[in-house]
Design a protein around this motif. Structure first.
Motif, mmCIF file in Angstrom:
data_model
loop_
_atom_site.group_PDB
_atom_site.id
_atom_site.type_symbol
_atom_site.label_atom_id
_atom_site.label_comp_id
_atom_site.label_asym_id
_atom_site.label_seq_id
_atom_site.Cartn_x
_atom_site.Cartn_y
_atom_site.Cartn_z
ATOM 1 N N ASN A 337 -7.043 -2.761 19.032
ATOM 2 C CA ASN A 337 -6.226 -3.914 19.411
ATOM 3 C C ASN A 337 -5.757 -4.634 18.147
ATOM 4 O O ASN A 337 -6.552 -5.317 17.483
ATOM 5 C CB ASN A 337 -7.036 -4.861 20.297
ATOM 6 C CG ASN A 337 -6.185 -5.971 20.877
ATOM 7 O OD1 ASN A 337 -5.025 -6.141 20.499
ATOM 8 N ND2 ASN A 337 -6.739 -6.717 21.815
ATOM 9 N N PRO A 338 -4.472 -4.492 17.772
ATOM 10 C CA PRO A 338 -3.984 -5.144 16.541
ATOM 11 C C PRO A 338 -4.141 -6.660 16.565
ATOM 12 O O PRO A 338 -4.391 -7.277 15.518
ATOM 13 C CB PRO A 338 -2.504 -4.748 16.496
ATOM 14 C CG PRO A 338 -2.409 -3.502 17.320
ATOM 15 C CD PRO A 338 -3.442 -3.661 18.405
ATOM 16 N N ILE A 339 -4.006 -7.286 17.752
ATOM 17 C CA ILE A 339 -4.145 -8.750 17.841
ATOM 18 C C ILE A 339 -5.577 -9.159 17.489
ATOM 19 O O ILE A 339 -5.807 -10.114 16.732
ATOM 20 C CB ILE A 339 -3.763 -9.236 19.250
ATOM 21 C CG1 ILE A 339 -2.286 -8.930 19.537
ATOM 22 C CG2 ILE A 339 -4.039 -10.726 19.401
ATOM 23 C CD1 ILE A 339 -1.843 -9.296 20.926
ATOM 24 N N GLY A 350 -8.976 -14.594 5.621
ATOM 25 C CA GLY A 350 -8.256 -13.554 4.917
ATOM 26 C C GLY A 350 -6.803 -13.503 5.354
ATOM 27 O O GLY A 350 -6.419 -14.047 6.392
ATOM 28 N N ALA A 351 -6.003 -12.833 4.538
ATOM 29 C CA ALA A 351 -4.581 -12.664 4.855
ATOM 30 C C ALA A 351 -4.064 -11.430 4.136
ATOM 31 O O ALA A 351 -4.547 -11.063 3.053
ATOM 32 C CB ALA A 351 -3.778 -13.896 4.443
ATOM 33 N N ILE A 352 -3.095 -10.785 4.751
ATOM 34 C CA ILE A 352 -2.443 -9.639 4.118
ATOM 35 C C ILE A 352 -1.352 -10.166 3.200
ATOM 36 O O ILE A 352 -0.509 -10.962 3.638
ATOM 37 C CB ILE A 352 -1.851 -8.700 5.183
ATOM 38 C CG1 ILE A 352 -2.965 -8.165 6.091
ATOM 39 C CG2 ILE A 352 -1.099 -7.541 4.543
ATOM 40 C CD1 ILE A 352 -2.468 -7.342 7.250
ATOM 41 N N PRO A 353 -1.350 -9.814 1.912
ATOM 42 C CA PRO A 353 -0.350 -10.339 0.966
ATOM 43 C C PRO A 353 1.083 -10.084 1.457
ATOM 44 O O PRO A 353 1.444 -8.961 1.813
ATOM 45 C CB PRO A 353 -0.635 -9.572 -0.327
ATOM 46 C CG PRO A 353 -2.080 -9.191 -0.219
ATOM 47 C CD PRO A 353 -2.325 -8.943 1.236
ATOM 48 N N THR A 361 1.086 -10.790 11.331
ATOM 49 C CA THR A 361 0.006 -9.900 10.874
ATOM 50 C C THR A 361 -0.294 -8.826 11.918
ATOM 51 O O THR A 361 -0.446 -7.644 11.592
ATOM 52 C CB THR A 361 -1.260 -10.716 10.577
ATOM 53 O OG1 THR A 361 -0.993 -11.653 9.542
ATOM 54 C CG2 THR A 361 -2.394 -9.804 10.133
ATOM 55 N N SER A 362 -0.403 -9.235 13.189
ATOM 56 C CA SER A 362 -0.681 -8.252 14.242
ATOM 57 C C SER A 362 0.463 -7.251 14.377
ATOM 58 O O SER A 362 0.231 -6.057 14.594
ATOM 59 C CB SER A 362 -0.928 -8.959 15.573
ATOM 60 O OG SER A 362 0.234 -9.636 16.021
ATOM 61 N N ASP A 363 1.721 -7.710 14.216
ATOM 62 C CA ASP A 363 2.863 -6.787 14.273
ATOM 63 C C ASP A 363 2.826 -5.795 13.116
ATOM 64 O O ASP A 363 3.127 -4.604 13.297
ATOM 65 C CB ASP A 363 4.178 -7.570 14.239
ATOM 66 C CG ASP A 363 4.414 -8.370 15.510
ATOM 67 O OD1 ASP A 363 3.753 -8.054 16.530
ATOM 68 O OD2 ASP A 363 5.232 -9.315 15.489
ATOM 69 N N PHE A 364 2.450 -6.290 11.931
ATOM 70 C CA PHE A 364 2.364 -5.404 10.772
ATOM 71 C C PHE A 364 1.268 -4.354 10.970
ATOM 72 O O PHE A 364 1.486 -3.164 10.702
ATOM 73 C CB PHE A 364 2.094 -6.231 9.514
ATOM 74 C CG PHE A 364 1.938 -5.413 8.267
ATOM 75 C CD1 PHE A 364 3.047 -4.901 7.618
ATOM 76 C CD2 PHE A 364 0.672 -5.146 7.759
ATOM 77 C CE1 PHE A 364 2.898 -4.130 6.459
ATOM 78 C CE2 PHE A 364 0.509 -4.383 6.618
ATOM 79 C CZ PHE A 364 1.630 -3.875 5.964
ATOM 80 N N ILE A 365 0.094 -4.802 11.452
ATOM 81 C CA ILE A 365 -1.002 -3.855 11.692
ATOM 82 C C ILE A 365 -0.605 -2.846 12.764
ATOM 83 O O ILE A 365 -0.904 -1.649 12.661
ATOM 84 C CB ILE A 365 -2.282 -4.616 12.091
ATOM 85 C CG1 ILE A 365 -2.783 -5.474 10.930
ATOM 86 C CG2 ILE A 365 -3.373 -3.652 12.538
ATOM 87 C CD1 ILE A 365 -3.979 -6.345 11.268
ATOM 88 N N SER A 366 0.082 -3.332 13.804
ATOM 89 C CA SER A 366 0.530 -2.429 14.873
ATOM 90 C C SER A 366 1.487 -1.370 14.339
ATOM 91 O O SER A 366 1.400 -0.195 14.713
ATOM 92 C CB SER A 366 1.199 -3.245 15.980
ATOM 93 O OG SER A 366 1.676 -2.396 17.003
ATOM 94 N N LYS A 367 2.409 -1.780 13.437
ATOM 95 C CA LYS A 367 3.355 -0.821 12.869
ATOM 96 C C LYS A 367 2.628 0.217 12.005
ATOM 97 O O LYS A 367 2.928 1.410 12.074
ATOM 98 C CB LYS A 367 4.381 -1.566 12.024
ATOM 99 C CG LYS A 367 5.477 -0.676 11.449
ATOM 100 C CD LYS A 367 6.384 -1.431 10.489
ATOM 101 C CE LYS A 367 7.180 -2.492 11.220
ATOM 102 N NZ LYS A 367 8.164 -3.140 10.305
ATOM 103 N N VAL A 368 1.647 -0.247 11.214
ATOM 104 C CA VAL A 368 0.895 0.685 10.366
ATOM 105 C C VAL A 368 0.106 1.670 11.226
ATOM 106 O O VAL A 368 0.077 2.886 10.958
ATOM 107 C CB VAL A 368 -0.038 -0.093 9.418
ATOM 108 C CG1 VAL A 368 -0.990 0.864 8.692
ATOM 109 C CG2 VAL A 368 0.765 -0.890 8.410
#
Length: 433
Positions: A337-339, A350-353, A361-368
């Motif tokens: 679950n990316p969310i 934490g945060a993704i640079p 962030t959840s959309d980026f993880i979902s795309k990856v």
């Protein structure tokens, strides 16, 4: 891996665990040779020579025990099926989802539910197997009418069901007192037991080279291809996409916490061999149903099913390829679950640079995950259909598919990692030195 085994053997505690594991696997193989009473399964092997149905697939996983109708003929297939069903229902049923999140106690309850489901599926599969053995094509049951038929049927179904549950119990003993995952090691032993058949078949093809020179080229090609597939699977299991994560600094009193860089690993092969098992089972259903029909009464539609779902068919390879990709996406969608992953990163400061917290962030993880899943699915699909294509082009029955190779390599690597972690714990000297 061999160096790991050699080092583990020198440690007395690990040596006992390894010997205990080998003893359990030996008991399993002995059980695969114990015949069930009231059966004559000599004619069943002819039907299972073809691997285009579910029966041939089960025979491969049980190391030939299914074709011989022995005590452990069902192997761990009821447990695997029930585990997959409960895992899928955990996503669909809220009460099971809550149990899965309750920690060790919840996992124990889910394990108990899985075991009860295994009993029901074992009885169901045992009855289906009994029905197959007494069919007009096999006729392997000695008594088919009267009170003797009822007693014989009950005894056979109970023997197969008890054998399946005994295999699961032996696998749990490996989990408790042995090394590695018990169910996986039992699958591993069953596939390894079929290796002499593969070697014998390769030797036969090599001898045929005296009459057909092409086999002198094809046999080494098959061996090299399988070695390349093993190396590719090892590389695929270790491959991962790392998402960088930067944790914010936090000062409490005179101490500073956080401020470090880490990463979120996304494995290329997150689903393992499950998509191949799903696809193989799905494709095996039509040909298995067609196999129960009378050969003299088979019509055009039945012949069409047998032709399309034959392992040598181009359509079979195409459908198999597509199903593996679809089931891979389906399994990843219900497991990750990316969310939730994005929320966990935010909770830990934490945060993704370059990516804002929350939905971006959840959309980026979902795309990856989507891109990584596609790469892993394509790898699995290529490994699965490569032996099928090779067998069709070379006109060779290799008796070893991509599923078997993935299971063998995956279990071997997991067991080696388990041994390495056990040795690290025993050689760890603490912080005082």
């Amino acid at each position: 891996m061999f160096q790991t085994l050699r080092n583990a053997w020198k440690i007395e505690d690990l040596r006992k665990k390894m010997l205990y594991t080998l003893l359990i696997l030996l008991i399993v193989r002995i059980g695969c040779a114990i015949p069930v009473p009231f059966l004559d399964a000599s004619r069943l092997g002819e039907m299972l020579e073809s691997s285009n149905n579910m029966l041939g697939y089960l025979n491969l996983l049980t190391g030939g025990a299914f074709a011989q109708a022995t005590l452990f003929a069902l192997g761990v297939s009821p447990y695997i099926t029930s585990s997959i069903v409960i895992q899928l229902l955990t996503v669909a049923i809220p009460s099971l989802e809550r149990l899965a999140k309750e920690g060790p106690e919840g996992q124990k309850k889910i394990k108990r539910i899985t075991r009860y489901t295994t009993i029901g599926l074992a009885i169901l599969q045992a009855y289906a197997y009994y029905t197959l053995l007494r069919s007009s094509q096999i006729r392997a049951i000695k008594y088919t009418s009267g009170a003797a038929a009822w007693i014989t049927g009950i005894a056979i179904v109970l023997a197969f069901s008890a054998g399946a549950m005994l295999v699961v119990w032996l696998g749990e003993r490996i989990d408790e007192k042995g090394i590695g995952n018990g169910i996986s090691l039992i699958l591993f032993a069953g596939i390894v037991a079929r290796m002499p058949v593969v070697v014998s078949r390769m030797i036969t093809y090599w001898k045929l080279g005296e009459f057909y020179k092409v086999y002198y080229f094809l046999v080494p090609l098959v061996i090299l291809l399988f070695l390349a597939m093993i190396a590719f699977i090892v590389l695929m299991n270790a491959a991962e996409r790392r998402i960088p994560v930067q944790y914010a600094k936090k000062i409490v009193g005179r101490k500073q916490y956080g401020g470090q860089s880490s990463y979120l690993p996304i494995k290329v092969n997150m689903s393992g061999v499950l998509p191949i098992i799903f696809a193989s089972t799905f494709l095996a259903i039509p040909s298995t149903i067609a196999g129960f029909t009378d050969p003299q009464a088979q019509g055009g539609f039945t012949r069409f099913i047998n032709a399309v779902f034959s392992p040598n068919s181009v359509w079979y390879a195409i459908i198999y390829f597509i199903l593996i990709i679809l089931f891979n996406y389906f399994y990843i969608a219900i497991q990750y679950n990316p969310i939730e992953m994005a929320n966990n990163v935010r909770k830990n400061n934490g945060a993704i640079p370059g990516i804002r917290p929350g939905k971006p962030t959840s959309d980026f993880i979902s795309k990856v995950i989507s891109k990584t899943t596609l790469v892993g699915a394509l790898m699995l699909a290529v490994i699965a259909i490569l032996p099928i294509i090779l067998g069709a082009v070379a006109n060779m029955n290799i008796s070893m598919g991509g599923t078997s190779i993935i299971i063998l390599v995956g279990v071997a690597l997991d067991t080696a990692r388990s041994l390495e972690s056990q040795m690290m714990m025993r050689h760890y000297k603490g912080f005082l030195e």
